[in-house]
Scaffold this active site. Sequence first.
Site, PDB file in Angstrom:
ATOM      1  N   HIS A 458       6.569  -1.001   4.876  1.00 36.85           N
ATOM      2  CA  HIS A 458       5.537  -1.393   3.907  1.00 36.85           C
ATOM      3  C   HIS A 458       6.134  -1.648   2.526  1.00 36.85           C
ATOM      4  CE1 HIS A 458       2.424   0.904   6.592  1.00 36.85           C
ATOM      5  NE2 HIS A 458       2.842  -0.235   7.136  1.00 36.85           N
ATOM      6  N   THR A 459       7.266  -2.303   2.464  1.00 39.10           N
ATOM      7  CA  THR A 459       7.928  -2.600   1.196  1.00 39.10           C
ATOM      8  C   THR A 459       7.007  -3.419   0.291  1.00 39.10           C
ATOM      9  OG1 THR A 459       9.943  -2.781   2.505  1.00 39.10           O
ATOM     10  CG2 THR A 459      10.078  -3.429   0.194  1.00 39.10           C
TER      11      THR A 459
END
Length: 520
Positions: A458-459
């Site tokens: 989930h950068t």
Amino acid sequence: MIAFPILPRRPLERGYDVIVVGSGSGGAAVTRRLVDAGVEVLLIEAGPAGIGVPELEDPAQWVPLMRSRWDWGYDYAAAPHVDGRVIGIPRGKVLGGSTAINAMMWYRGHPMDYDAWADAGAVGWRFADCLPYFRRCEDWEDGETDLRGEGGPLRIERATEIHPVAQALIDGAEAIRLPVIDDPNGPGNEGATRSNFNMSGGKRWSSARGYLWPVLDRPNLTVVTESLALSLVVENGRCAAVRHLVDGQPVETRARERVVLAAGAIDTPRLLMLSGIGDPAELTRLGLPVVHALHGVGRNLQDHPLAQACVFRSRQPLGPVTGNGGGSMVNWKSSPDLIQADVHAFPVQGNSAELPLRARYDLSGDLFSFGFGLMRSKSVGHLRLLEGRPGGALDIQPNFLAEPEDREAMLLAFEQVMEMAAAPANAHLFDGFAAPDRRLSRAEAEVFLREACSTFFHTCGTCRMGADDLAVVDSRLALRGLDGLIVADASVIPIIPTCNTHAPTTMIGERAADFLLGMA
């Protein structure tokens, strides 16, 4: 039977009304809405089309897609709180971006997540502002409600049958007095529930399939794949063109109105810096010219730390993987005094342990896993270029577990996950602990978490919205101080929401289109 479209090969024109760089969650959404409005769009994708590829279509095959030809192959740099390990970050390099290789979860978190964006300076991004765009994305199997959409590009369904391991997570959560809810995207998200997936008819429903496939034959859309963006061209304070590879050769394509960067939270800040847009000190270190100073480019990197995973022995063979290998989820508060759920767990129909755990424990026989992680993480990192050239080395550092309160929440979650698995309601399935192979002391649990820590993929946050000196885009997603350029991907997220980032990034793409069309 899916009817796969053909990607037309159109001659590249000298210029287009709008150029979109990147075809993932945000890029696919903004492209579709602009094409529907009659705008002439060029969509540039670094990866191949990937249309009709069996492993991309099969939800059960998503794990092997990591480190495959469909993945950029990025890594998080080693850090002390994860025992100096390098952690891989799967990022899709194909039409549809990461939606073509991810776990297909559709989950938007809690309304307070988006209210926090507005409080942090992203004016107009409260949940009430975002909800119409979430609904516009959706074709929800249960139909339209005040909170859910119907008839949108993205088909969203529950698994047709719930797997015993998925049910075990729900039953275990209920056993420790967590509520069971119908829909994680409904009125509240705290509790155990069957997950929402971008799947239909047993097949993946990527953003490419939902947003792009229906319009590939439109004359006002040109899609060029296997075309790496090299840099942006800035003229007289305006982004005027994109330099990119076509058949291996660099070309410069003009944008008459706007360039939309939707290359993701890694490649959008990288492309900005390669174009001379960023912190002057960083650009000078790399030998790059300072075209436009923006000190926040590459800062504020956030991701959710994942413990991968608590593994348990099964009393029975689990059979073939169904769906994406999960099927349910649970959100809860690691401490009762919190205002919203901060931890999350999901089932895995097999062994999901990180490599250090596989080396430490006996993981033979029939196994199932519960992965868990922190959704309100406080640790913040950065993205830096180590080389000032396209494809050059990167330093990507999320600083997982750097903050003491993150470590404490993960320890509490670990104990609760162990309780869920061993609950009496699961006596028919649970046959003992495997990794870890027993209940642990606090000191032992800290070691386990360092060895198990991974990423939810989930950068986000590396070009965040806001109005302060470190904000990169304003509240209408326009790059601050430079005309002709907007950003429509997870990099603009100011504070990581308590969910998978696909849904919020799609919503961002939908809103970006309305900003461009003057409809918002």
